[in-house]
Motif scaffolding. Sequence first.
Motif, PDB file in Angstrom:
ATOM      1  N   ARG A  40      -5.327  10.133  -0.411  1.00 17.49           N
ATOM      2  CA  ARG A  40      -6.672   9.567  -0.309  1.00 17.49           C
ATOM      3  C   ARG A  40      -6.749   8.539   0.817  1.00 17.49           C
ATOM      4  NH1 ARG A  40      -9.478   5.311  -1.304  1.00 17.49           N
ATOM      5  NH2 ARG A  40      -7.817   4.118  -2.265  1.00 17.49           N
ATOM      6  N   LEU A  41      -5.730   7.689   0.923  1.00 19.35           N
ATOM      7  CA  LEU A  41      -5.695   6.690   1.993  1.00 19.35           C
ATOM      8  C   LEU A  41      -5.619   7.362   3.365  1.00 19.35           C
ATOM      9  CD1 LEU A  41      -3.282   4.091   0.367  1.00 19.35           C
ATOM     10  CD2 LEU A  41      -5.731   3.791   0.793  1.00 19.35           C
ATOM     11  N   ALA A  42      -4.818   8.413   3.469  1.00 18.98           N
ATOM     12  CA  ALA A  42      -4.698   9.140   4.734  1.00 18.98           C
ATOM     13  C   ALA A  42      -6.021   9.804   5.095  1.00 18.98           C
ATOM     14  CB  ALA A  42      -3.577  10.177   4.645  1.00 18.98           C
ATOM     15  N   ALA A  43      -6.696  10.373   4.102  1.00 13.74           N
ATOM     16  CA  ALA A  43      -7.980  11.016   4.354  1.00 13.74           C
ATOM     17  C   ALA A  43      -9.034   9.996   4.786  1.00 13.74           C
ATOM     18  CB  ALA A  43      -8.448  11.763   3.111  1.00 13.74           C
ATOM     19  N   ALA A  44      -8.860   8.741   4.371  1.00 10.13           N
ATOM     20  CA  ALA A  44      -9.785   7.676   4.756  1.00 10.13           C
ATOM     21  C   ALA A  44      -9.474   7.131   6.153  1.00 10.13           C
ATOM     22  CB  ALA A  44      -9.743   6.547   3.730  1.00 10.13           C
ATOM     23  N   GLY A  45      -8.425   7.671   6.785  1.00 12.44           N
ATOM     24  CA  GLY A  45      -8.122   7.292   8.155  1.00 12.44           C
ATOM     25  C   GLY A  45      -6.882   6.454   8.365  1.00 12.44           C
ATOM     26  N   ALA A  46      -6.151   6.137   7.311  1.00 11.28           N
ATOM     27  CA  ALA A  46      -4.923   5.345   7.477  1.00 11.28           C
ATOM     28  C   ALA A  46      -3.862   6.179   8.180  1.00 11.28           C
ATOM     29  CB  ALA A  46      -4.411   4.880   6.117  1.00 11.28           C
ATOM     30  N   THR A  47      -3.228   5.616   9.177  1.00 13.55           N
ATOM     31  CA  THR A  47      -2.145   6.298   9.877  1.00 13.55           C
ATOM     32  C   THR A  47      -0.789   5.707   9.522  1.00 13.55           C
ATOM     33  OG1 THR A  47      -2.408   4.854  11.791  1.00 13.55           O
ATOM     34  CG2 THR A  47      -3.599   6.961  11.820  1.00 13.55           C
ATOM     35  N   GLU A  48      -0.792   4.514   8.957  1.00 12.62           N
ATOM     36  CA  GLU A  48       0.428   3.863   8.504  1.00 12.62           C
ATOM     37  C   GLU A  48       0.205   3.378   7.080  1.00 12.62           C
ATOM     38  OE1 GLU A  48       1.706   0.451  10.730  1.00 12.62           O
ATOM     39  OE2 GLU A  48       3.661   0.457   9.774  1.00 12.62           O
ATOM     40  N   ILE A  49       1.160   3.698   6.219  1.00 12.96           N
ATOM     41  CA  ILE A  49       1.101   3.262   4.827  1.00 12.96           C
ATOM     42  C   ILE A  49       2.289   2.341   4.590  1.00 12.96           C
ATOM     43  CG2 ILE A  49       1.077   3.971   2.405  1.00 12.96           C
ATOM     44  CD1 ILE A  49      -1.223   5.259   3.883  1.00 12.96           C
ATOM     45  N   VAL A  50       2.000   1.136   4.146  1.00 13.47           N
ATOM     46  CA  VAL A  50       3.044   0.185   3.785  1.00 13.47           C
ATOM     47  C   VAL A  50       3.170   0.221   2.274  1.00 13.47           C
ATOM     48  CG1 VAL A  50       3.723  -2.235   3.746  1.00 13.47           C
ATOM     49  CG2 VAL A  50       2.610  -1.283   5.775  1.00 13.47           C
ATOM     50  N   CYS A  51       4.356   0.484   1.802  1.00 15.31           N
ATOM     51  CA  CYS A  51       4.612   0.550   0.371  1.00 15.31           C
ATOM     52  C   CYS A  51       5.333  -0.745  -0.024  1.00 15.31           C
ATOM     53  CB  CYS A  51       5.463   1.773   0.053  1.00 15.31           C
ATOM     54  SG  CYS A  51       5.626   2.084  -1.694  1.00 15.31           S
ATOM     55  N   ASP A  52       4.600  -1.653  -0.650  1.00 17.73           N
ATOM     56  CA  ASP A  52       5.172  -2.935  -1.076  1.00 17.73           C
ATOM     57  C   ASP A  52       5.917  -2.706  -2.380  1.00 17.73           C
ATOM     58  OD1 ASP A  52       5.742  -5.478  -2.014  1.00 17.73           O
ATOM     59  OD2 ASP A  52       3.839  -6.308  -1.311  1.00 17.73           O
ATOM     60  N   VAL A  53       7.234  -2.826  -2.307  1.00 17.56           N
ATOM     61  CA  VAL A  53       8.079  -2.551  -3.466  1.00 17.56           C
ATOM     62  C   VAL A  53       8.737  -3.826  -3.996  1.00 17.56           C
ATOM     63  CG1 VAL A  53       8.511  -0.128  -2.885  1.00 17.56           C
ATOM     64  CG2 VAL A  53       9.984  -1.898  -1.924  1.00 17.56           C
TER      65      VAL A  53
END
Length: 96
Positions: A31-44
Amino acid sequence: MDADVTDPAVLRLASPVSPSDGPRLCAELTRLAAAGATEIVCDVSALHAPQLAAVDALSRLRLTARRTGCHLRLRHPTPQLRALLELTGLAEPLGL
């Protein structure tokens, strides 16, 4: 799990992660990628006693990010999570 749609988009994972969380997290990343995000930061940073379910979810997120053309990056992994990712051979593919 909480998502922020700024670029880079942020997914926050917290303990406990169950085996059923993987598909839901991947759907959120898609969903985030479809909204235009090209980088996803996964806060773990909130994964305090990571189990294999968390490793499985991160592995699935990595594959989903590749499929959607996004770059996945982990933020603030604990030493325990780093060790678990090293043991499973996923530290390098996840950018650690």
